[in-house]
Design a protein around this motif. Structure first.
Motif, PDB file in Angstrom:
ATOM      1  N   SER A   1       0.601  -1.086  -0.100  1.00  0.00           N
ATOM      2  CA  SER A   1       0.020  -0.112   0.019  1.00  0.00           C
ATOM      3  C   SER A   1       0.865   1.486  -0.027  1.00  0.00           C
ATOM      4  O   SER A   1       2.275   0.983   1.003  1.00  0.00           O
ATOM      5  CB  SER A   1      -1.406  -0.057   1.034  1.00  0.00           C
ATOM      6  N   SER A   2       0.595   2.189  -0.948  1.00  0.00           N
ATOM      7  CA  SER A   2       1.229   3.180  -1.012  1.00  0.00           C
ATOM      8  C   SER A   2       2.581   3.272  -1.242  1.00  0.00           C
ATOM      9  O   SER A   2       3.045   3.145  -2.023  1.00  0.00           O
ATOM     10  CB  SER A   2       0.821   4.415   0.825  1.00  0.00           C
TER      11      SER A   2
ATOM     12  N   GLU B   1      -2.493   2.249  -5.404  1.00  0.00           N
ATOM     13  CA  GLU B   1      -1.695   3.084  -4.902  1.00  0.00           C
ATOM     14  C   GLU B   1      -0.411   3.597  -4.541  1.00  0.00           C
ATOM     15  O   GLU B   1      -0.496   4.375  -3.942  1.00  0.00           O
ATOM     16  CB  GLU B   1      -3.298   3.487  -4.218  1.00  0.00           C
TER      17      GLU B   1
ATOM     18  N   PRO C   1       2.807   6.338  -4.878  1.00  0.00           N
ATOM     19  CA  PRO C   1       2.486   7.506  -5.478  1.00  0.00           C
ATOM     20  C   PRO C   1       3.603   8.395  -5.369  1.00  0.00           C
ATOM     21  O   PRO C   1       4.155   8.777  -5.320  1.00  0.00           O
ATOM     22  CB  PRO C   1       2.782   8.341  -4.067  1.00  0.00           C
TER      23      PRO C   1
ATOM     24  N   SER D   1      -3.725  15.913  -0.641  1.00  0.00           N
ATOM     25  CA  SER D   1      -4.185  13.918  -1.554  1.00  0.00           C
ATOM     26  C   SER D   1      -5.367  13.616  -1.402  1.00  0.00           C
ATOM     27  O   SER D   1      -5.816  12.743  -2.223  1.00  0.00           O
ATOM     28  CB  SER D   1      -3.501  13.499  -0.338  1.00  0.00           C
TER      29      SER D   1
ATOM     30  N   THR E   1       8.072   9.191  -2.992  1.00  0.00           N
ATOM     31  CA  THR E   1       7.366  10.788  -3.723  1.00  0.00           C
ATOM     32  C   THR E   1       8.288  10.933  -5.238  1.00  0.00           C
ATOM     33  O   THR E   1       7.476  10.765  -6.484  1.00  0.00           O
ATOM     34  CB  THR E   1       6.504  11.701  -3.207  1.00  0.00           C
TER      35      THR E   1
ATOM     36  N   THR F   1      -2.636   9.705  -5.669  1.00  0.00           N
ATOM     37  CA  THR F   1      -2.419   8.797  -5.793  1.00  0.00           C
ATOM     38  C   THR F   1      -3.465   7.438  -6.988  1.00  0.00           C
ATOM     39  O   THR F   1      -2.587   6.586  -7.640  1.00  0.00           O
ATOM     40  CB  THR F   1      -2.982   7.771  -4.526  1.00  0.00           C
TER      41      THR F   1
ATOM     42  N   HIS G   1      -8.476   5.182  -0.293  1.00  0.00           N
ATOM     43  CA  HIS G   1      -6.651   4.732  -0.543  1.00  0.00           C
ATOM     44  C   HIS G   1      -6.622   3.855   0.772  1.00  0.00           C
ATOM     45  O   HIS G   1      -5.195   3.276   0.801  1.00  0.00           O
ATOM     46  CB  HIS G   1      -5.785   6.071  -0.090  1.00  0.00           C
TER      47      HIS G   1
END
Length: 288
Positions: free
Chosen positions: A99-100, A124, A126, A164, A208, A237, A259
């Motif tokens: 995740s993320s 998702e 980023p 976000s 990022t 995202t 998210h």
């Protein structure tokens, strides 16, 4: 659940093992990772997967995991090497839900050690550099860091939430807006003097700014599944996920929620871990 510690030359990686090792049913371990979120952020999802051996970890320097490498940066490439050692210890290959920022580390792992995983669901990630408005997105992200450094945690998190949640491409008008009032998000407006939040302090800048190795990721085929929340809309995202999928010549798969759809979350904005786990099972079982 058993908590274990993997000792590396410059880090101690704490991870929780839910279920037997090796898995009693012969299936691969399911490794769930986030960043800067640690293992406890996956508790709701893990509860919906009682038949699987699931491992969740704290990245180096976060949560219970320590580091002695002299850096505070959360570097996806370094995290990928930590994951490689952890997966080898668990018994490669594994399946993975990431995740993320954890999804960015998963992209780095796939590029460097594709043999470690049979399938990765990267939810998702980023990676701002793939966006058509990448320069404006970076400036919006920089404004979050300035708000945190100048005004403290509440102001920084409010700025992050505004960024976000923004739908669509960033504009000069968005960047010119006044910083949001922390009270708008139920956050404190007083500065407690701390500047150690991994989300806001700049230590996650390598996440990022990470540039995915598109050629390496294309070569792994259906080992990589990009996933986007059905309720994330055109937030950053979701846009990074779709842009990365387009660059790879694929389509992201849709998962329930936004998210954070795999966690119960805030009562005013809840996820659905049961529905998310059902979708995850389908995708993990569908390879080939």
């Amino acid at each position: 659940m058993e908590t274990r510690t993997l000792s590396l030359p410059d880090a101690e990686i704490v991870h929780d093992v839910h279920g037997p090792l090796p898995p009693a049913d012969g299936r691969e371990v399911l490794l769930v990772i986030g960043q800067p979120m640690t293992a406890d952020g996956f508790s709701d999802l893990i509860a919906e997967l009682p038949d699987r051996t699931v491992v969740a970890y704290d990245p180096r320097g976060l949560g219970r995991s320590t580091r002695s490498d002299g850096s505070a940066l959360n570097d996806p490439s370094l995290q990928a090497e930590d994951l490689h050692v952890l997966i080898t210890d668990l018994g490669a290959p594994v399946q993975m839900f990431a995740s993320s920022g954890g999804a960015v580390a998963a992209l780095a792992l796939l590029a460097a050690h594709p043999e470690d995983v049979s399938r990765v669901v990267a939810h998702e990630p980023p990676v701002m550099g793939v966006l058509p408005d990448a320069e404006l997105a970076e400036r919006a992200n920089d404004a979050v860091g300035r708000a945190y450094q100048e005004r403290g945690w509440g102001a920084g998190l409010a700025a992050f939430l505004a960024m976000s949640m923004w739908q669509g491409e960033f504009t000069e008008e968005f960047l010119a807006r006044a910083l949001p009032d922390p009270a708008q998000f139920g956050l404190p407006d007083q500065d407690d003097g701390t500047r150690e939040d991994p989300l806001l302090s700049g230590t996650s800048a390598p996440v990022t700014s990470y540039q995915p190795d598109l050629e390496a990721l294309r070569s792994v085929g259906d080992r990589l599944v990009l996933a986007v929340g059905e309720q994330t809309g055109e937030a950053i995202t979701a846009r990074t996920t779709r842009a990365l999928a387009e660059a790879l010549g694929t389509e992201p798969l849709v998962f329930p929620g936004d998210h954070g759809g795999f966690a119960v979350g805030d009562p005013s904005h809840p996820g659905d871990p049961a529905a998310f786990a059902t979708r995850l099972r389908e995708v993990l079982a569908a390879r080939g």
